[in-house]
Write an enzyme that holds these catalytic residues in place. Structure first.
Site, PDB file in Angstrom:
ATOM      1  N   THR A  46     100.231  80.674  45.099  1.00  0.00           N
ATOM      2  CA  THR A  46      99.664  79.224  44.505  1.00  0.00           C
ATOM      3  C   THR A  46      99.523  78.657  46.096  1.00  0.00           C
ATOM      4  OG1 THR A  46      99.599  77.451  43.185  1.00  0.00           O
ATOM      5  CG2 THR A  46     101.794  78.189  43.488  1.00  0.00           C
ATOM      6  N   GLU A  47      98.415  77.826  46.416  1.00  0.00           N
ATOM      7  CA  GLU A  47      98.195  77.301  47.638  1.00  0.00           C
ATOM      8  C   GLU A  47      99.180  76.158  47.947  1.00  0.00           C
ATOM      9  OE1 GLU A  47      95.941  78.230  44.976  1.00  0.00           O
ATOM     10  OE2 GLU A  47      94.053  77.045  45.814  1.00  0.00           O
TER      11      GLU A  47
END
Lengths: 227, 236
Positions: A56-57
């Site tokens: 997840t960024e």
């Protein structure tokens, strides 16, 4: 008056079924980023015996499912800003490292939502282009430019029946020629050098029905076409 | 003797001038240095350029700074929020400028700013409307955009544990932009839940070395923006 729903309404896949189909194509050991919204469902359908690592960024590899309501940690969230958990073997890192993973080609796959996909693989999924919209892009352009394989999970048409698979995108582009495969409620479609190629349909759905809802030429590339 | 401790959030931000460029850490509600941002609101500096991934949540923190009319320009990737209309209202009224940057380009521009690299090429956003006006060059047959580094006068960062030298550790996904913003600002102000003597942090576990940090404020029990938004809190 018939009580039978039209065939397409009856046969088209649910969001969960599309997610399950997309999950079948994810190889064991893959590092994967799932777009916010419908693609997030894919995590629930990874076939037994395969281990994948979700990125997840905002700085987590090894993202796990949502926590129980009483176990929410406001400092442990995903890119959609929702509470998540960290799986055994997870790691945290800052944003430049996170996007080095994305932009440096270290992630194997991302599956994103779409407003439109063009026959040459162009993707539009960040802006309606409307003058009154608040511009917001997030990590979409980084993902499509850097992740090794970019696939799309979407409904085949918008709610009013407008095809999302098109000859040329009318919305502002996220990236040029980036999408390789599309999972929809009607079919799996590949983007090839010759345009859209139908790989499979949902049970009961025909090539003609998919082609009629695709606003660009569609080639039948199924291994077992309709009898 | 090196001791970067400052007695209060108010003191730590007291010399931020009108027109300053301020990086504010956080992604969504995680890692928001909310006590420092509220001190900045109390301090009153205006015409600020704020570099932050988002544009605030609810009616607190960065959203409150914007609502109070202190921000002339935002540089960020995702100023839309499901729980705040503050930015949207001010933007539609034409009272704030927005520079929209893809999130990875934003992170790398900040990192480059901290690392003394004035600009770099990236394929991100090539062929899109965010490429407009940018110098383009092909590498390996693929178009790339020239992106310029971002630096700032100030960075406001939330950490979990700090020592007097400014060595920092973070908590989970609250780390996000903190380490790179600390590198890219002339003066980096950190709020941390614990601030202890040098030696209290195992050097192997330090995430941000103290050289990137100028001021450390002890905020023992920081408010979580997540909770304030859920409670409908309003600042000031």
């Amino acid at each position: 008056m018939s009580t039978q729903p039209p065939a397409l309404l009856r046969d088209r896949l649910t969001r969960e079924q599309i997610a399950a189909r997309a999950a079948q194509d994810i190889a064991d050991g893959s590092y994967v980023n799932l777009g916010i919204g419908m693609p997030e469902l894919i995590a629930q359908f990874v076939p037994e015996g395969r281990e994948i690592v979700l990125h997840t960024e905002n700085g987590l590899l090894g993202m796990g499912p949502a926590p129980a309501p009483d176990a929410v940690d406001p400092e442990l969230i995903n890119a959609g800003k929702k509470p998540v958990t960290a799986n055994p073997g997870a790691s945290y890192f800052h944003h430049a490292d996170s996007f080095a993973m994305v932009r440096g080609g270290h992630l194997d796959l991302c599956v994103l939502g779409a407003m439109e996909v063009a026959a040459n693989g162009d993707l539009a999924n960040w802006s309606t282009g409307r003058a009154d919209a608040i511009p917001a892009v997030g990590g979409a352009m980084d993902l499509v430019s850097g992740v090794r394989a970019v696939r799309v999970m979407t409904t085949h048409c918008t709610r009013d029946g407008t095809p999302k698979l098109v000859e040329k995108c009318s919305y502002p582009l996220t990236g040029e020629g980036v999408v390789s495969r599309i999972y929809t409620d009607l079919a799996v479609v590949d983007v090839t050098a010759e345009g859209f190629a139908l790989i499979e349909t949902a049970a009961g759905v025909t090539f003609e029905e998919v082609a009629a809802r695709t606003a660009a030429p569609l080639r039948d590339a199924r291994s077992r076409p309709d009898a | 003797m090196i001791d970067k401790r400052v007695a209060s959030a108010a003191e730590a931000v007291a010399d931020i001038a009108d027109g300053a460029t301020v990086m504010i850490g956080g992604f969504g509600e995680a890692g928001s240095p909310i006590e420092l941002v509220h001190a900045l609101i109390d301090h009153g500096a205006s015409e600020l350029t704020v570099i932050s991934n988002n544009a605030g949540n609810g009616q607190v923190g960065l959203a409150a700074l914007i609502r109070c009319g202190r921000v002339a320009k935002i540089v960020g990737s995702y100023p839309r929020s499901s729980n705040s209309t503050v930015f949207a209202d001010v933007y539609r009224a034409g009272r704030i400028e927005l520079e929209l940057v893809p999130q990875g380009t934003l992170a790398e521009r900040i990192r480059a700013g901290g690392a003394g690299i004035p600009a770099f090429y990236t394929p991100t956003a090539a062929g899109t409307e965010l490429a407009d006006g940018k110098e383009q060059r092909e590498f390996g047959g693929r178009p790339h955009l020239l992106e310029h580094a971002l630096t700032a006068d100030w960075a406001l960062v939330k950490a979990h544990a700090a020592d007097w030298h400014g060595n920092l550790r973070f908590n989970k996904t609250a780390r996000n932009f903190g380490p790179i913003m600390a590198m890219a600002a002339s003066t980096t102000v950190v709020q941390a839940s614990s601030v202890d003597a040098p030696g209290s942090l195992d050097p192997e576990t330090v995430v941000t070395p103290g050289i990137f940090v100028n001021r450390v404020v002890h905020v023992a029990d920081p408010a979580q923006e997540f909770d304030l938004v859920a409670q409908g809190a309003h600042y000031p």
